[in-house]
Design a protein around this motif. Sequence first.
Motif, PDB file in Angstrom:
ATOM      1  N   UNK A  13       0.817  -1.195   0.000  1.00 62.46           N
ATOM      2  CA  UNK A  13       0.000   0.000   0.000  1.00 62.46           C
ATOM      3  C   UNK A  13       0.855   1.250   0.000  1.00 62.46           C
ATOM      4  N   UNK A  14       0.189   2.386  -0.154  1.00 60.87           N
ATOM      5  CA  UNK A  14       0.877   3.670  -0.199  1.00 60.87           C
ATOM      6  C   UNK A  14       1.515   3.997   1.136  1.00 60.87           C
ATOM      7  N   UNK A  15       2.393   4.994   1.137  1.00 60.04           N
ATOM      8  CA  UNK A  15       3.060   5.495   2.341  1.00 60.04           C
ATOM      9  C   UNK A  15       3.952   4.457   2.997  1.00 60.04           C
ATOM     10  N   UNK A  16       4.391   3.477   2.240  1.00 56.43           N
ATOM     11  CA  UNK A  16       5.215   2.445   2.837  1.00 56.43           C
ATOM     12  C   UNK A  16       4.413   1.477   3.675  1.00 56.43           C
ATOM     13  N   UNK A  17       3.075   1.570   3.574  1.00 56.90           N
ATOM     14  CA  UNK A  17       2.226   0.698   4.372  1.00 56.90           C
ATOM     15  C   UNK A  17       1.994  -0.608   3.642  1.00 56.90           C
ATOM     16  N   UNK A  18       1.991  -1.680   4.390  1.00 48.91           N
ATOM     17  CA  UNK A  18       1.490  -2.946   3.871  1.00 48.91           C
ATOM     18  C   UNK A  18       0.477  -3.466   4.858  1.00 48.91           C
ATOM     19  N   UNK A  19      -0.677  -3.885   4.359  1.00 41.37           N
ATOM     20  CA  UNK A  19      -1.716  -4.410   5.218  1.00 41.37           C
ATOM     21  C   UNK A  19      -1.960  -5.852   4.855  1.00 41.37           C
ATOM     22  N   UNK A  20      -1.904  -6.734   5.817  1.00 44.49           N
ATOM     23  CA  UNK A  20      -2.079  -8.149   5.571  1.00 44.49           C
ATOM     24  C   UNK A  20      -3.312  -8.646   6.303  1.00 44.49           C
ATOM     25  N   UNK A  21      -4.260  -9.200   5.580  1.00 48.44           N
ATOM     26  CA  UNK A  21      -5.426  -9.804   6.212  1.00 48.44           C
ATOM     27  C   UNK A  21      -5.100 -11.249   6.531  1.00 48.44           C
ATOM     28  N   UNK A  22      -5.180 -11.612   7.795  1.00 52.10           N
ATOM     29  CA  UNK A  22      -4.808 -12.946   8.230  1.00 52.10           C
ATOM     30  C   UNK A  22      -6.061 -13.749   8.535  1.00 52.10           C
ATOM     31  N   UNK A  23      -5.902 -15.062   8.677  1.00 51.32           N
ATOM     32  CA  UNK A  23      -7.042 -15.910   9.002  1.00 51.32           C
ATOM     33  C   UNK A  23      -7.628 -15.503  10.331  1.00 51.32           C
ATOM     34  N   UNK A  24      -8.945 -15.430  10.388  1.00 47.41           N
ATOM     35  CA  UNK A  24      -9.622 -15.066  11.626  1.00 47.41           C
ATOM     36  C   UNK A  24     -10.512 -16.203  12.066  1.00 47.41           C
ATOM     37  N   UNK A  25     -11.027 -16.067  13.261  1.00 43.68           N
ATOM     38  CA  UNK A  25     -11.966 -17.048  13.756  1.00 43.68           C
ATOM     39  C   UNK A  25     -13.339 -16.824  13.151  1.00 43.68           C
ATOM     40  N   UNK A  26     -14.339 -17.620  13.542  1.00 49.15           N
ATOM     41  CA  UNK A  26     -15.683 -17.455  13.006  1.00 49.15           C
ATOM     42  C   UNK A  26     -16.217 -16.067  13.289  1.00 49.15           C
ATOM     43  N   UNK A  27     -16.992 -15.560  12.366  1.00 50.22           N
ATOM     44  CA  UNK A  27     -17.576 -14.246  12.525  1.00 50.22           C
ATOM     45  C   UNK A  27     -19.073 -14.362  12.283  1.00 50.22           C
ATOM     46  N   UNK A  28     -19.827 -13.499  12.911  1.00 50.07           N
ATOM     47  CA  UNK A  28     -21.257 -13.464  12.666  1.00 50.07           C
ATOM     48  C   UNK A  28     -21.657 -12.049  12.348  1.00 50.07           C
ATOM     49  N   UNK A  29     -22.650 -11.868  11.487  1.00 51.69           N
ATOM     50  CA  UNK A  29     -23.088 -10.536  11.139  1.00 51.69           C
ATOM     51  C   UNK A  29     -24.403 -10.565  10.406  1.00 51.69           C
ATOM     52  N   UNK A 368     -15.045  -8.821  14.303  1.00 50.61           N
ATOM     53  CA  UNK A 368     -13.921  -9.762  14.266  1.00 50.61           C
ATOM     54  C   UNK A 368     -13.296  -9.796  12.888  1.00 50.61           C
ATOM     55  N   UNK A 369     -12.050  -9.394  12.803  1.00 46.10           N
ATOM     56  CA  UNK A 369     -11.304  -9.444  11.542  1.00 46.10           C
ATOM     57  C   UNK A 369      -9.826  -9.418  11.870  1.00 46.10           C
ATOM     58  N   UNK A 370      -9.104 -10.428  11.487  1.00 54.10           N
ATOM     59  CA  UNK A 370      -7.677 -10.492  11.769  1.00 54.10           C
ATOM     60  C   UNK A 370      -6.859  -9.861  10.662  1.00 54.10           C
ATOM     61  N   UNK A 371      -5.967  -8.961  11.025  1.00 51.58           N
ATOM     62  CA  UNK A 371      -5.136  -8.304  10.012  1.00 51.58           C
ATOM     63  C   UNK A 371      -3.884  -7.740  10.667  1.00 51.58           C
ATOM     64  N   UNK A 372      -2.900  -7.440   9.841  1.00 54.36           N
ATOM     65  CA  UNK A 372      -1.670  -6.803  10.297  1.00 54.36           C
ATOM     66  C   UNK A 372      -1.412  -5.547   9.485  1.00 54.36           C
ATOM     67  N   UNK A 373      -0.810  -4.561  10.131  1.00 55.50           N
ATOM     68  CA  UNK A 373      -0.431  -3.317   9.485  1.00 55.50           C
ATOM     69  C   UNK A 373       1.069  -3.135   9.631  1.00 55.50           C
ATOM     70  N   UNK A 380       7.844  -1.039  11.699  1.00 56.13           N
ATOM     71  CA  UNK A 380       7.000  -1.620  12.752  1.00 56.13           C
ATOM     72  C   UNK A 380       5.787  -2.286  12.121  1.00 56.13           C
ATOM     73  N   UNK A 381       5.423  -3.455  12.638  1.00 51.80           N
ATOM     74  CA  UNK A 381       4.211  -4.164  12.237  1.00 51.80           C
ATOM     75  C   UNK A 381       3.342  -4.381  13.466  1.00 51.80           C
ATOM     76  N   UNK A 382       2.056  -4.121  13.325  1.00 52.13           N
ATOM     77  CA  UNK A 382       1.089  -4.347  14.398  1.00 52.13           C
ATOM     78  C   UNK A 382       0.024  -5.325  13.908  1.00 52.13           C
TER      79      UNK A 382
END
Length: 435
Positions: A13-29, A368-373, A380-382
Amino acid sequence: MKRLALAGATATLALGFATTAMASGPMSGHRAVKPRHSVPAVPDQVVQWNQVLQQVLVAPGAQPPSIHPTRTMAITQIAVYDAVNGILRRDRPLLVDVRGPREASPDAAVASAAHTALDALLPSQAATIDAAFATSVAQLRDSWAVRRGYAFGARVARAVLAARADDDAAVTPPVFAPIAGPGNYQLTPPAFAPAGFTQTAHVAPFVLESARQFRPGPPPALTSARYAADFRAVHSLGELNSMTRTADQTAIGTFWGAAPVWVVWNQIAAQAAARLDHSLADNARLFAVLDTTLADGAIALYDAKYSYARWRPITAITATDEGNPNTTAVPNWVPLANTANDPSYPGAHAEFSQAAATVLQDFFGTDVFGFSLSNATVGITRSFDSFSQAADEASASRIFAGQHFRYDEDAGQTLGGQVASFVLDHAFVPARRGR
């Protein structure tokens, strides 16, 4: 309730950002959504132009510094949304209710609407914007439907721009004159820059009834126990060479100050959208409601900031007159990060992040959504398990950075949630079914 899990994906992504969507647990909505088996190799035109928007918005000198970037984001995404809905007639328009030709290409309308809006809003970035449009033209190829889509998208964008032309964003900003005394906002070191975004509170909201609609009550009195406790916390945790702040808290404070928070939340939204089987119209609505909420959030935020004009920690902690017998001045105290040039109350990161998280929770029907920034500029990664976890961390980050008191962040989160809930209840409603 539909339950689903999100598979992994990575995007640069822009600004040197990378966003990674990781596997998450079950979600309801409440939304009937399906996970994608794979992320499309080429994002749709809505996502592509949102990425262009993020890129050009942060270019040095892209727009007047007195105009808050969220206004540009909202206008662009509303133009896209109203253009798509003019053709598909799926949702209620926000600013422009024009019926487009049914046979027109919605994809072409998106590209043309975004291109037209951005060229008008950010003329210094025309070369980049025009190059992006050339890419869209090459992807969509030429046809009668595409040409009609281009014409309609440009027509809608011009109408959206006209609707916002007299919203007072371009009025010469009032000059903030600091008033001496305990608790009052003062220009802050090291630059002692003039107070910023003083006109934002006077801009006409997109959806809110007024800038002051959800104005929070006043911050704690300087003589209160709450103020003294929050003073001691930021004094200890936010100092440049703090002995009480953990390494993880230092990373949090550094990370969230490394990129504009409204851009970060657009990146998060794009990654969440990529994992679900959303249509072009879905994505148009997602970014329109997100960025309109952020824009109205900015208006409400600066109304409160300049209504109370409360001092920042750097001023409070180093002041000779503390205004509270239970606090102690430290003349050489320096925060982890340089202080932003506006009053402290409420906190901006808290307000924007809570507003964005509320929108995403509503849109995806889950928190509920698993991701990393990751931000390469600070290395730094969070990682997060939910939208609310990211919002809470963004809020706390400003205490660790020495930017805000806890009461600033609490008020910011409350305000962000209120603004988002109002926008969700009063705009972007599906045309064929009520909310």
